[in-house]
Design a protein around this motif. Structure first.
Motif, PDB file in Angstrom:
ATOM      1  N   THR A  89     -97.744 -28.145  -2.186  1.00  0.00           N
ATOM      2  CA  THR A  89     -97.358 -29.475  -1.702  1.00  0.00           C
ATOM      3  C   THR A  89     -97.935 -29.744  -0.315  1.00  0.00           C
ATOM      4  O   THR A  89     -98.070 -30.898   0.083  1.00  0.00           O
ATOM      5  CB  THR A  89     -95.833 -29.617  -1.648  1.00  0.00           C
ATOM      6  N   THR A 144     -91.263 -30.688   2.019  1.00  0.00           N
ATOM      7  CA  THR A 144     -91.312 -30.875   0.563  1.00  0.00           C
ATOM      8  C   THR A 144     -89.997 -31.454   0.051  1.00  0.00           C
ATOM      9  O   THR A 144     -89.989 -32.350  -0.805  1.00  0.00           O
ATOM     10  CB  THR A 144     -91.620 -29.549  -0.145  1.00  0.00           C
ATOM     11  N   ASN A 153     -98.471 -28.602 -16.665  1.00  0.00           N
ATOM     12  CA  ASN A 153     -99.373 -29.688 -16.271  1.00  0.00           C
ATOM     13  C   ASN A 153     -99.931 -30.493 -17.429  1.00  0.00           C
ATOM     14  O   ASN A 153    -100.267 -31.667 -17.262  1.00  0.00           O
ATOM     15  CB  ASN A 153    -100.521 -29.128 -15.422  1.00  0.00           C
ATOM     16  N   ASN A 157     -97.057 -33.470  -0.354  1.00  0.00           N
ATOM     17  CA  ASN A 157     -97.457 -34.298  -1.489  1.00  0.00           C
ATOM     18  C   ASN A 157     -96.845 -33.713  -2.763  1.00  0.00           C
ATOM     19  O   ASN A 157     -97.285 -32.670  -3.240  1.00  0.00           O
ATOM     20  CB  ASN A 157     -98.977 -34.334  -1.592  1.00  0.00           C
ATOM     21  N   ARG A 182     -98.791 -33.711  -6.774  1.00  0.00           N
ATOM     22  CA  ARG A 182     -99.643 -32.676  -7.351  1.00  0.00           C
ATOM     23  C   ARG A 182     -98.826 -31.861  -8.355  1.00  0.00           C
ATOM     24  O   ARG A 182     -97.668 -31.549  -8.123  1.00  0.00           O
ATOM     25  CB  ARG A 182    -100.151 -31.735  -6.258  1.00  0.00           C
ATOM     26  N   GLY A 183     -99.450 -31.455  -9.432  1.00  0.00           N
ATOM     27  CA  GLY A 183     -98.727 -30.656 -10.409  1.00  0.00           C
ATOM     28  C   GLY A 183     -97.704 -31.478 -11.161  1.00  0.00           C
ATOM     29  O   GLY A 183     -97.530 -32.674 -10.933  1.00  0.00           O
ATOM     30  N   ASN A 196     -98.261 -23.541 -13.305  1.00  0.00           N
ATOM     31  CA  ASN A 196     -99.160 -24.576 -13.831  1.00  0.00           C
ATOM     32  C   ASN A 196     -98.992 -24.790 -15.333  1.00  0.00           C
ATOM     33  O   ASN A 196     -99.789 -25.490 -15.955  1.00  0.00           O
ATOM     34  CB  ASN A 196    -100.621 -24.212 -13.520  1.00  0.00           C
ATOM     35  N   ARG A 218    -101.196 -28.218   2.170  1.00  0.00           N
ATOM     36  CA  ARG A 218    -102.339 -27.305   2.255  1.00  0.00           C
ATOM     37  C   ARG A 218    -102.744 -27.019   3.697  1.00  0.00           C
ATOM     38  O   ARG A 218    -103.712 -26.311   3.930  1.00  0.00           O
ATOM     39  CB  ARG A 218    -103.501 -27.868   1.436  1.00  0.00           C
ATOM     40  N   ASP A 278    -100.783 -22.806  -4.507  1.00  0.00           N
ATOM     41  CA  ASP A 278    -102.203 -22.741  -4.851  1.00  0.00           C
ATOM     42  C   ASP A 278    -102.678 -21.326  -5.197  1.00  0.00           C
ATOM     43  O   ASP A 278    -103.881 -21.081  -5.196  1.00  0.00           O
ATOM     44  CB  ASP A 278    -103.097 -23.304  -3.720  1.00  0.00           C
ATOM     45  N   GLU A 306     -99.794 -23.061  -9.389  1.00  0.00           N
ATOM     46  CA  GLU A 306     -99.056 -24.301  -9.160  1.00  0.00           C
ATOM     47  C   GLU A 306     -99.568 -24.921  -7.856  1.00  0.00           C
ATOM     48  O   GLU A 306     -99.642 -24.240  -6.829  1.00  0.00           O
ATOM     49  CB  GLU A 306     -97.561 -24.017  -9.070  1.00  0.00           C
ATOM     50  N   PRO A 307     -99.945 -26.199  -7.859  1.00  0.00           N
ATOM     51  CA  PRO A 307    -100.509 -26.801  -6.645  1.00  0.00           C
ATOM     52  C   PRO A 307     -99.536 -26.768  -5.472  1.00  0.00           C
ATOM     53  O   PRO A 307     -98.328 -26.980  -5.626  1.00  0.00           O
ATOM     54  CB  PRO A 307    -100.806 -28.243  -7.067  1.00  0.00           C
TER      55      PRO A 307
END
Length: 221
Positions: free
Chosen positions: A79, A135, A29, A88, A91-92, A26, A81, A68, A76-77
């Protein structure tokens, strides 16, 4: 004439390949705040890093495949969940970072590596592969990014898990190679190079394991 020793590929030994960068934990960001609120400053920073003529000309970007979880200085988010959520990559900062850097220099090589793993995969190889593969496709669908390298293993593997992580690395490479021929393939995944796992304070353990495995010798670049 200087007599230069060369490796099997004909390249001089100890060739310097250039500088690269890592986006993980993270820590990148805040760049998204610059991009939103101070775009001129953001692009000045990116050009200082990646422009080969007016900046440092960094040649390689490694991003964390986020999960996460806190992997040192932040999370780090992820991709994905859940298994049924579309991947996705918005994110991040990592995938933004790649796309914007390649807009400055399209020849920058890109790589992904996980520091952790989402709880929903439960360390199941099928679910883990789904996370990686979707991803990879989302990065292409969203940004047109094609990965040059993937490290299927986790960063800094403990000695007790080297053999299991190496087996997973081979499994991942074989699956991705098969998917290169499947319907819906975004590009030729077989051209993505597999990076060997790195161990934590176990010098030589990984290389010995690879040398003892014909399948790993075939798959690990």
């Amino acid at each position: 004439v200087e007599d230069v020793e060369r490796d099997a590929a004909g390249l001089p030994f100890n060739t310097f390949g250039g500088f690269g960068s890592v986006s993980c934990n993270n820590t990148s960001n805040l760049l998204l705040d610059y991009k939103e609120e101070q775009p001129e400053v953001y692009w000045r920073i990116m050009n200082l890093l990646f422009n080969p003529e007016t900046g440092a000309g960094l040649k390689h970007i490694k991003v964390e495949l986020g999960a996460d979880n806190n992997t040192s200085s932040g999370a780090e988010p992820a991709t994905k969940r859940s298994a049924d959520e579309p991947a996705n990559v918005l994110r991040g900062a990592g995938f933004h970072f790649i796309a914007d850097a390649q807009s400055i220099n399209p020849h920058i090589e890109v790589e992904a590596l996980r520091w952790g793993e989402p709880s929903w995969t439960n360390a199941d190889s099928n679910l883990r592969y789904q996370w990686y593969k979707e991803t990879i496709d989302a990065a292409y669908d969203t940004y047109g990014v094609e990965f040059d390298y993937i490290s299927p293993s986790q960063n800094e593997v403990h000695a007790n898990y080297i053999n299991a992580e190496l087996a997973w690395t081979v499994d991942f490479a074989q699956r991705l190679e098969a998917d290169a021929q499947a319907a819906g393939a975004r590009y030729d995944y077989s051209k993505i190079k597999m990076v060997a796992l790195d161990s934590y304070r176990n010098v030589g353990a990984v290389s010995r394991a690879i040398l003892a495995s014909p399948a790993a010798l075939e798959q690990v670049d």
